[in-house]
Scaffold this active site. Sequence first.
Site, PDB file in Angstrom:
ATOM      1  N   ARG A 234       0.858  -1.186   0.000  1.00 38.58           N
ATOM      2  CA  ARG A 234       0.000   0.000   0.000  1.00 38.58           C
ATOM      3  C   ARG A 234       0.893   1.235   0.000  1.00 38.58           C
ATOM      4  NH1 ARG A 234      -1.864  -3.686   3.788  1.00 38.58           N
ATOM      5  NH2 ARG A 234      -4.040  -4.401   3.526  1.00 38.58           N
TER       6      ARG A 234
ATOM      7  N   LYS B 250      -2.767  -2.489  10.006  1.00 33.35           N
ATOM      8  CA  LYS B 250      -4.054  -2.995  10.475  1.00 33.35           C
ATOM      9  C   LYS B 250      -3.899  -4.146  11.472  1.00 33.35           C
ATOM     10  CE  LYS B 250      -6.408  -1.557   6.248  1.00 33.35           C
ATOM     11  NZ  LYS B 250      -7.317  -1.903   5.137  1.00 33.35           N
TER      12      LYS B 250
ATOM     13  N   HIS C 100      -3.016   3.351  -5.672  1.00 32.68           N
ATOM     14  CA  HIS C 100      -3.611   2.039  -5.413  1.00 32.68           C
ATOM     15  C   HIS C 100      -3.730   1.207  -6.685  1.00 32.68           C
ATOM     16  CE1 HIS C 100      -5.313  -0.473  -2.310  1.00 32.68           C
ATOM     17  NE2 HIS C 100      -6.326  -0.801  -3.095  1.00 32.68           N
TER      18      HIS C 100
ATOM     19  N   HIS D  70      -4.220  -9.186   3.081  1.00 29.93           N
ATOM     20  CA  HIS D  70      -5.672  -9.232   3.241  1.00 29.93           C
ATOM     21  C   HIS D  70      -6.078 -10.294   4.254  1.00 29.93           C
ATOM     22  CE1 HIS D  70      -6.385  -7.470  -1.056  1.00 29.93           C
ATOM     23  NE2 HIS D  70      -6.128  -6.542  -0.165  1.00 29.93           N
TER      24      HIS D  70
ATOM     25  N   TYR E 210      -9.468  -7.636  -6.565  1.00 31.42           N
ATOM     26  CA  TYR E 210      -8.250  -7.293  -7.288  1.00 31.42           C
ATOM     27  C   TYR E 210      -8.047  -8.177  -8.525  1.00 31.42           C
ATOM     28  CZ  TYR E 210      -6.553  -4.450  -3.352  1.00 31.42           C
ATOM     29  OH  TYR E 210      -6.401  -3.497  -2.381  1.00 31.42           O
TER      30      TYR E 210
END
Length: 280
Positions: A139, A161, A226, A252, A261
């Site tokens: 990212r 995250k 992105h 993910h 994606y």
Amino acid sequence: MEALVITRREVGAYERYLWDSEHSRATVEKYRRGAEDFLRFLSGGGVTKREVIRYKQELAGRYTAAGVNGALAAVNGLLSFLGRPDLRVRTLKRQRQIFRSEGRELNRPEYQRLVETARGCGRERLMLVMETICATGIRVSELSYITVEAARQGTAEVACKGKRRTVFLPRPLAKKLLAYAGRRGLTAGTVFRTRGGRPLDRSNVWREMKSLCAAAGVEPGKVFPHNLRHLFARSFYQLKKDIVRLADLLGHSSIETTRIYTMETGEEHAREVLRLGLVI
């Protein structure tokens, strides 16, 4: 129950709560903007279920279903934080997307033109930023983990995250990063920095990429950080057809996120159907 009144103080407390809950910078900023937009809509008035529904209807006149649901996620989160989950509203139902829009996805030749244009303009940092995101799938918010130390060992440890993952840096990329760092006298720490020495952020990269569009002959709607991550994902999946491994590489938690994606375009699907040879 006493009417709920939201002020900037509550929005500020909500933002601090999001940081304390270890949400990513992008998520915190998105939810803060959503809460501030809701606050402007209220214009000092109290919050009722009817007002939240009216806000939802107002959003529907401005945004796509995905945009509405993103804004509502911020508002619903704020209402739960303030102890009023009864005021939350339902998000819009969306039909599951089957195909990706080819008009919004960056393809390999367009990516190559962007890189070559940056090189031709002497914008080495931007060129390397794009190559780094596209070659690793990170990212844009994870660029700060691309350090001189990571380039030396060929791997970067990325935390995002609440999860940590190892990102491998292809050897040609690592060599470029070390050469770039050497020319700038960087012996440790993040490679990509502003003139003031701070790590580059999404807005820096987004703005610089957009400035290449005209010279590279690429539609501006396709050019944002992105989409480089999307190109990595599509390229990996076309080569390996391993969505579980791809989910791990992208960081993910859900395969459903990764599936977005790897969707093909309608034209690609039509070609595959034709190859079945079932029309006699």
